[in-house]
Design an enzyme around this catalytic site. Structure first.
Site, PDB file in Angstrom:
ATOM      1  N   ASP A   1      -1.617  -8.436  -5.525  1.00  0.00           N
ATOM      2  CA  ASP A   1      -2.125  -7.245  -4.867  1.00  0.00           C
ATOM      3  C   ASP A   1      -2.555  -6.191  -5.886  1.00  0.00           C
ATOM      4  O   ASP A   1      -2.019  -6.130  -6.984  1.00  0.00           O
ATOM      5  CB  ASP A   1      -0.985  -6.677  -4.004  1.00  0.00           C
ATOM      6  CG  ASP A   1      -1.502  -5.831  -2.866  1.00  0.00           C
ATOM      7  OD1 ASP A   1      -2.728  -5.779  -2.670  1.00  0.00           O
ATOM      8  OD2 ASP A   1      -0.673  -5.231  -2.169  1.00  0.00           O
TER       9      ASP A   1
ATOM     10  N   CYS B   1       0.801  -1.241   0.000  1.00  0.00           N
ATOM     11  CA  CYS B   1       0.000   0.000   0.000  1.00  0.00           C
ATOM     12  C   CYS B   1       0.830   1.285   0.000  1.00  0.00           C
ATOM     13  O   CYS B   1       0.589   2.159  -0.843  1.00  0.00           O
ATOM     14  CB  CYS B   1      -0.991   0.037   1.146  1.00  0.00           C
ATOM     15  SG  CYS B   1      -1.453  -1.521   1.848  1.00  0.00           S
TER      16      CYS B   1
ATOM     17  N   ARG C   1       7.056 -10.855   6.051  1.00  0.00           N
ATOM     18  CA  ARG C   1       6.412 -10.698   7.354  1.00  0.00           C
ATOM     19  C   ARG C   1       7.132 -11.553   8.377  1.00  0.00           C
ATOM     20  O   ARG C   1       7.340 -12.736   8.161  1.00  0.00           O
ATOM     21  CB  ARG C   1       4.940 -11.098   7.256  1.00  0.00           C
ATOM     22  CG  ARG C   1       4.225 -10.141   6.323  1.00  0.00           C
ATOM     23  CD  ARG C   1       2.777 -10.423   6.206  1.00  0.00           C
ATOM     24  NE  ARG C   1       2.215  -9.493   5.225  1.00  0.00           N
ATOM     25  CZ  ARG C   1       0.973  -9.542   4.784  1.00  0.00           C
ATOM     26  NH1 ARG C   1       0.157 -10.455   5.243  1.00  0.00           N
ATOM     27  NH2 ARG C   1       0.548  -8.665   3.906  1.00  0.00           N
TER      28      ARG C   1
ATOM     29  N   HIS D   1      -4.316  -1.902  -5.824  1.00  0.00           N
ATOM     30  CA  HIS D   1      -4.968  -0.780  -5.153  1.00  0.00           C
ATOM     31  C   HIS D   1      -5.686   0.048  -6.194  1.00  0.00           C
ATOM     32  O   HIS D   1      -5.079   0.465  -7.178  1.00  0.00           O
ATOM     33  CB  HIS D   1      -3.945   0.066  -4.397  1.00  0.00           C
ATOM     34  CG  HIS D   1      -3.347  -0.662  -3.232  1.00  0.00           C
ATOM     35  ND1 HIS D   1      -2.198  -1.396  -3.342  1.00  0.00           N
ATOM     36  CD2 HIS D   1      -3.788  -0.813  -1.951  1.00  0.00           C
ATOM     37  CE1 HIS D   1      -1.931  -1.958  -2.158  1.00  0.00           C
ATOM     38  NE2 HIS D   1      -2.877  -1.630  -1.306  1.00  0.00           N
TER      39      HIS D   1
ATOM     40  N   GLN E   1       1.777 -11.427  -2.896  1.00  0.00           N
ATOM     41  CA  GLN E   1       0.332 -11.241  -3.077  1.00  0.00           C
ATOM     42  C   GLN E   1       0.012 -10.859  -4.512  1.00  0.00           C
ATOM     43  O   GLN E   1       0.803 -10.186  -5.162  1.00  0.00           O
ATOM     44  CB  GLN E   1      -0.162 -10.110  -2.178  1.00  0.00           C
ATOM     45  CG  GLN E   1      -0.392 -10.536  -0.750  1.00  0.00           C
ATOM     46  CD  GLN E   1      -1.054  -9.439   0.050  1.00  0.00           C
ATOM     47  OE1 GLN E   1      -1.018  -8.267  -0.324  1.00  0.00           O
ATOM     48  NE2 GLN E   1      -1.658  -9.803   1.155  1.00  0.00           N
TER      49      GLN E   1
ATOM     50  N   HIS F   1      -8.153  -1.751  -1.383  1.00  0.00           N
ATOM     51  CA  HIS F   1      -7.056  -2.727  -1.331  1.00  0.00           C
ATOM     52  C   HIS F   1      -7.675  -4.064  -1.697  1.00  0.00           C
ATOM     53  O   HIS F   1      -8.682  -4.448  -1.102  1.00  0.00           O
ATOM     54  CB  HIS F   1      -6.490  -2.896   0.075  1.00  0.00           C
ATOM     55  CG  HIS F   1      -6.130  -1.632   0.789  1.00  0.00           C
ATOM     56  ND1 HIS F   1      -4.830  -1.269   1.017  1.00  0.00           N
ATOM     57  CD2 HIS F   1      -6.893  -0.669   1.359  1.00  0.00           C
ATOM     58  CE1 HIS F   1      -4.802  -0.143   1.711  1.00  0.00           C
ATOM     59  NE2 HIS F   1      -6.036   0.250   1.928  1.00  0.00           N
TER      60      HIS F   1
ATOM     61  N   LYS G   1     -15.226  -4.142   4.631  1.00  0.00           N
ATOM     62  CA  LYS G   1     -14.479  -5.035   3.748  1.00  0.00           C
ATOM     63  C   LYS G   1     -15.290  -6.281   3.412  1.00  0.00           C
ATOM     64  O   LYS G   1     -16.265  -6.596   4.091  1.00  0.00           O
ATOM     65  CB  LYS G   1     -13.166  -5.440   4.402  1.00  0.00           C
ATOM     66  CG  LYS G   1     -13.354  -6.213   5.697  1.00  0.00           C
ATOM     67  CD  LYS G   1     -12.037  -6.780   6.217  1.00  0.00           C
ATOM     68  CE  LYS G   1     -12.289  -7.573   7.498  1.00  0.00           C
ATOM     69  NZ  LYS G   1     -11.157  -8.325   7.962  1.00  0.00           N
TER      70      LYS G   1
HETATM   71 ZN   LIG Z   1      -3.136  -2.409   0.565  1.00  0.00          ZN
END
Ligand SMILES: [Zn+2]
Ligand SMILES: [Zn+2]
Length: 625
Positions: free
Chosen positions: A382, A333, A362, A384, A380, A509, A463
């Site tokens: 991922d 992010c 992580r 945005h 991920q 996200h 979410k």
């Molecule tokens: Zn994010």
């Protein structure tokens, strides 16, 4: 005194009455079958006194699948295990023995180490206790008295537990065995119809590696033998599908202490990885995402701005950098926020959909790592999306459509959960009415049934969590779609609106596979390693029968070069080479010998089906897979 029953009726009882008294007042049968009192989600021993006005539910031996009813049954069985171990192995010290998900364990310090073969003997002893019958007696005593009793018996772990316990000390006794325990427990051992000891492991006292290592015995128990049989069958199936085992057997990946929780991908594993990457990239392009790449390391100030420093610091790897510190990113992010903020943006640029599948790290506690399902190296799928308020619903709709498409592709059943405003929410109720409404509308428009988790949203927005159910009926949390009004504001992001005023964008996200590592782990178990043709690392294997057929086999492989083809020309018997192809779960195996030619190929499909096909028929067949 009065207590309230599940049908809201009141039951009058003498002061100080227990759950068992309440059961007796209702009927002798209920009293006989009672195992536990449940009250507002808490569980309570049948022998503990009730309070005025308390709402109670009495669980019985008929609640065979109720988690709380199983919990008390398994806890009592753990005590039977400890009694059996103490009788069979004099001098054994007992530590703790709680129920856990699907069973229970008990930790012991044995005078001499024991092996797996001891479990059967202990099981027989537990069965003997069950045949004799046991009942549990509960007593409350002073801490000093408890300390003295356990010290006399040389139970040093129990002494330590008494010394660190707060509240009243309760003891439970069955037969000649007394344990320091909060309970609750069954009245007697009659409801315990099936017991199985499932394994042996080392465990440190209090989970601390500086302490002595104890022996942990795992087991499970049920109200019904059939339930135990079904559980063991499911366990066996899960074991056969375990992705850590199949990962080695299929030569896909390995894990090593050189890099804890960070998989080494082998060439065959990378085929699957890249197939998923290709899928992700193709669909992102189709759906109007743009691909970006942002740095892995950021200065601490960036993480402070994003809020990760406050909430996520302990799970981040920190790297010294001169006088400063950099944090290795656990999420994409902040990078995407900085990228968005690097230029002037207008409403005409929105929605702007940044996609990135870069490496995240992580810092997980060592004990929590588990194969590919829990790793420290996370990739991920991922993205945005930066959107105006009016675009939220359509963008969420697009995410849901994308997710439904992906999950369908893998034959997994998807479940959607909408989480709404929590107590510590930021923003007004009107804002939340609007954002929750947008998510709900998108779900309804896509015709997706969903459950609602009231109050479970993040503080910055509602979410939708995505879950999948695999062939064994196990549910996995996969992706998540989160609406966020806070992070763009923290980074001071804005766009010029149609009204010529500056506005803060919303950001969505979203990750749909979740992490690729975890997703592949789940896929391996879901398919039991027998990947669909498009994902299979080796799609076709050609086996020349003899040395004389090798050239023809290679020529055939060249003909099929649109696929991932291998020739197995090792000096092994044909039977052995076929068996190995089966173990590797290769979808199509072609034998090439004297009888075979391009007009008549011997084709074996995974699952055993055999046929003779010409090369052109084979091509047609492969195209259908
Ligand atoms: Zn994010
Ligand atoms: Zn206990």
């Amino acid at each position: 005194m009065k207590v309230v029953l599940p049908d809201n009726s009141e039951l009058e009882l003498p002061d100080g009455a227990t759950g068992l008294d309440a059961a007796r007042a209702i009927g002798p049968k209920l009293a006989e079958q009672a195992v536990l009192v449940r009250s507002n989600g808490n569980i309570q021993d049948l022998r503990a006194p009730l309070e005025e006005g308390q709402e109670i539910q009495i669980l019985t031996t008929r609640d065979t699948h109720d988690p709380d009813a199983l919990y008390v049954l398994r806890h009592s069985t753990a005590h039977l295990l400890a009694e059996a171990v103490r009788r069979l192995y004099p001098g054994t010290k007992i530590a703790i023995g709680p129920p856990i998900e699907n069973g229970f364990y008990y930790d012991f310090e044995f005078p001499e180490p024991i092996g797996e073969e001891a479990l059967e003997k202990i099981e027989v002893e537990i069965q003997r206790e069950l045949d004799e019958g046991r009942s549990w007696n509960r007593e409350e005593i002073a801490a000093e008295e408890a300390r003295r009793r356990f010290a006399e018996e040389g139970e040093e772990y129990k002494v330590e537990l008494v010394e660190t316990a707060d509240g009243p000390i309760t003891l439970y006794t069955q037969g000649e065995f007394t344990d320091l325990c909060r309970g609750p427990h069954l009245q007697d051992s009659k409801p315990i119809k099936a017991v199985k000891l499932t394994g042996l492991a080392g465990a440190y006292w209090r989970g601390d590696e500086h302490n002595k290592q104890l022996t942990r015995i795992y087991g499970t128990a049920f109200y019904d033998q059939a339930d135990l049989d079904a559980y063991l069958e499911a366990l066996e199936q899960a074991r056969a599908r375990d992705h850590r085992r199949l990962g080695v057997q299929l030569d896909l990946f390995h894990l090593s202490d050189h890099a804890p929780g960070m998989p080494f991908w082998h060439p065959k594993g990378m085929v699957i990885w890249n197939a998923l990457e290709d899928l992700r990239r193709r669909e992102n392009l189709e759906r109007g995402y743009v691909e970006v790449k942002t740095p892995l390391l950021y200065d601490v100030a960036t993480w402070v701005t994003s809020g990760h420093w406050e909430k996520f610091k302990d799970e981040m790897f920190i790297v010294p950098y001169g006088e400063r510190e950099l944090g290795l990113k656990p999420m994409n992010c902040p990078g995407h926020m900085l990228l968005f903020g690097s230029d002037l943006r207008s409403y005409r640029d929105l929605p702007l959909r940044y996609a990135e599948s870069s490496t995240l790290h992580r810092n997980e506690r060592a004990g929590t790592l588990h194969g590919l399902l829990r790793v420290q190296h996370v990739t991920q799928d991922d993205a945005h999306m930066f959107v105006t308020p009016e675009q939220i619903e359509d963008e969420i709709f697009g995410c849901l459509d994308f997710a439904a498409y992906l999950y369908d592709l893998f034959g997994m059943e998807a479940r959607f959960e909408l989480s709404t405003r929590p107590e510590n929410k930021l923003g007004t109720d009107e804002e939340w009415d609007f954002t929750e409404g947008a998510l709900r509308n998108a779900l309804e428009r896509r015709g997706i049934e969903h459950t609602v988790n009231e109050g479970d949203g993040a503080f910055y927005g509602p979410k939708i969590d995505l879950h999948m159910t695999d062939v064994l009926g196990r549910s996995w949390q996969m992706g998540t779609i989160q609406l966020d009004s806070q992070m763009p504001a923290r980074f001071g992001l804005s766009y010029m609106g149609e009204d010529n005023a500056e506005h803060t964008p919303y950001v969505i996200h979203r990750a749909l596979f979740g992490s690729l590592e975890r997703f592949i782990g789940i896929l391996i178990e879901h398919y039991a390693g027998a990947f669909p043709f498009w994902l299979a690392p080796v799609q076709v294997r050609v086996i020349p029968i003899g040395e004389a057929h090798r050239a023809a086999a290679h020529r055939l492989a060249d003909e099929l070069d649109a696929y991932r083809v291998e020739v197995d020309e090792r000096n092994e018997t044909v039977g052995k080479r076929i068996r190995e192809a089966e173990v590797e779960k290769i979808p199509v195996v072609i034998l090439y010998g004297d009888k075979e030619s391009d007009e008549a190929l011997a084709v074996r499909e995974r699952g055993g089906e055999q046929s003779t096909r010409s090369l052109s028929e084979l091509r047609e067949y492969l195209a259908t897979l």
